[in-house]
Design an enzyme around this catalytic site. Sequence first.
Site, PDB file in Angstrom:
ATOM      1  N   ASP A  23     -48.999  -4.868 -15.259  1.00 18.92           N
ATOM      2  CA  ASP A  23     -50.030  -3.890 -14.890  1.00 18.92           C
ATOM      3  C   ASP A  23     -50.634  -3.411 -16.203  1.00 18.92           C
ATOM      4  OD1 ASP A  23     -51.449  -1.580 -14.298  1.00 18.92           O
ATOM      5  OD2 ASP A  23     -49.895  -0.713 -13.016  1.00 18.92           O
ATOM      6  N   TYR A  71     -39.741   6.897 -16.317  1.00 16.32           N
ATOM      7  CA  TYR A  71     -40.628   6.355 -15.296  1.00 16.32           C
ATOM      8  C   TYR A  71     -41.908   5.799 -15.911  1.00 16.32           C
ATOM      9  CZ  TYR A  71     -43.536   5.781 -11.224  1.00 16.32           C
ATOM     10  OH  TYR A  71     -44.345   5.232 -10.265  1.00 16.32           O
ATOM     11  N   LYS A  76     -43.634   1.112 -11.107  1.00 22.00           N
ATOM     12  CA  LYS A  76     -42.619   0.224 -10.535  1.00 22.00           C
ATOM     13  C   LYS A  76     -42.725  -1.181 -11.122  1.00 22.00           C
ATOM     14  CE  LYS A  76     -39.843   2.511  -7.913  1.00 22.00           C
ATOM     15  NZ  LYS A  76     -38.496   2.800  -8.438  1.00 22.00           N
ATOM     16  N   ASP A 113     -50.690   5.587  -1.931  1.00 20.28           N
ATOM     17  CA  ASP A 113     -50.485   4.498  -2.912  1.00 20.28           C
ATOM     18  C   ASP A 113     -49.632   3.365  -2.330  1.00 20.28           C
ATOM     19  OD1 ASP A 113     -51.976   6.038  -4.622  1.00 20.28           O
ATOM     20  OD2 ASP A 113     -50.428   6.239  -6.163  1.00 20.28           O
TER      21      ASP A 113
HETATM   22  P1  13P Z   1     -47.580   0.956 -10.189  1.00 13.53           P
HETATM   23  O1  13P Z   1     -46.218   0.541 -10.699  1.00 13.53           O
HETATM   24  O2  13P Z   1     -48.140  -0.068  -9.246  1.00 13.53           O
HETATM   25  O3  13P Z   1     -48.510   1.246 -11.335  1.00 13.53           O
HETATM   26  O4  13P Z   1     -47.416   2.250  -9.325  1.00 13.53           O
HETATM   27  C1  13P Z   1     -47.272   3.459  -9.968  1.00 13.53           C
HETATM   28  C2  13P Z   1     -47.360   4.674  -9.112  1.00 13.53           C
HETATM   29  O5  13P Z   1     -46.912   5.696  -9.546  1.00 13.53           O
HETATM   30  C3  13P Z   1     -47.966   4.610  -7.767  1.00 13.53           C
HETATM   31  O6  13P Z   1     -48.020   5.877  -7.164  1.00 13.53           O
HETATM   32 MG    MG Z   2     -48.403  -2.065  -9.614  1.00 11.26          MG
HETATM   33 MG    MG Z   3     -50.324   1.068 -12.094  1.00 11.39          MG
HETATM   34 MG    MG Z   4     -45.912  -1.225 -11.726  1.00  8.77          MG
END
Ligand code: 13P
Ligand code: MG
Ligand code: MG
Ligand code: MG
Length: 366
Positions: free
Chosen positions: A11, A227, A230, A285
């Site tokens: 990402d 953090y 993900k 999300d």
């Molecule tokens: P990503 O790992 O896809 O960037 O997601 C991060 C996030 O905090 C979504 O709410």
């Molecule tokens: Mg992602």
């Molecule tokens: Mg992201």
């Molecule tokens: Mg991610």
Amino acid sequence: EKITLSVIKADVGGFVGHSAMHGDLIEEANRRLESAQGRGLIVDFHVTSCGDDLQLIMTHHKKPDNQEIHQLAWDTFKACTDVARKLKLYGAGQDLLADAFSGNVRGMGPGLAEMEFVERTSEPIIIFMADKTSAGAWNLPLYKIFADPFNTAGLVIAPTMHDGFRYEVHDVKGAKRIFFDTPQELYDLLVFIGATGRYLVKAVYARDGEIAAVSSTERLALIAGKYVGKDDPVCVVRSQGKFPAVGEVLEPFTMPHVVEGWMRGSHHGPLMPVPLRHATPSRFDGPPRVIALGFQLAGGRLIGPRDMFDDPGFDEARRLSNTLANHMRSHGPFEPHRLPMDEMEYTTLPQVMDRLKDRWEPLTKK
Ligand code: 13P
Ligand code: MG
Ligand code: MG
Ligand code: MG
Ligand code: 13P
């Protein structure tokens, strides 16, 4: 001659927020890989995205863990980060956790799944890519594909598969690995891979040692110690012949299993199988998404892709995902929608708890 298939992803910036990919990043990645193909470094490539994650699918003759290939991926992610910065996309360079490339992208933030094999007369490959979830998301489907006869009819019917498969399981917290033969050691295998935060199926092999599947097991939180979004993992599965049929490889995703990820990487939710055009997690999300691109290899050329979940056969799974999503969401900030405390360690929640630490009074016996 052996061919290597490398899927390397990161990402490097979301459009809008964490929901999807901007076309300029795909264009930049295509330019970079085209030039590498022109130089003869890679045989073929395909650039795609799942949510806000950029995937570089490459074939070459350099074997897994090759420095030149990893450098190409790293430089491509860096170049795409520059594009993302110019557009002020969200989280530009998010998964690039190291300042400089040091020989191998492993442990630097990107996720990778690589396998080397002699291409068969026909070599159908399925590449799974997920967003808004963690690396443990492949454990359940990989179990079903290669070890569950209720999923994979070939385990019973096909003489080429009847002897079963071998699983390579990594303990990503203990930095060690173990192998299990199925069906003999099914119960031992499940002792570990049912714990998807720690024990990850890294690879599956046919009994003759041939690679059948490989997944990305990089856990961002363990690399960064905090953090950083993900893992949003990828997984490559070979199909047909002595491996499960294409339909057997896809079948586990008709059951939208609950994975961790979703909003702020802090929630449990169903993994929804979608066509590429719907790999745009927006609701809270999410919910977490998985896409499946199918290719036939031909002398290392990637013939495809076919968008395998673009099939009404998966409509019910999508509907069930939405029903489950509603139910999980109605828990709001309560577990088990919210992740348990030990997983929340890698979020911003401890900072909030810290502010309240002096307000706790001891419970004393009267
Ligand atoms: P990503 O790992 O896809 O960037 O997601 C991060 C996030 O905090 C979504 O709410
Ligand atoms: Mg992602
Ligand atoms: Mg992201
Ligand atoms: Mg991610
Ligand atoms: P076809 O007859 O369409 O080739 O199907 C063969 C098969 O085995 C499907 O699982």
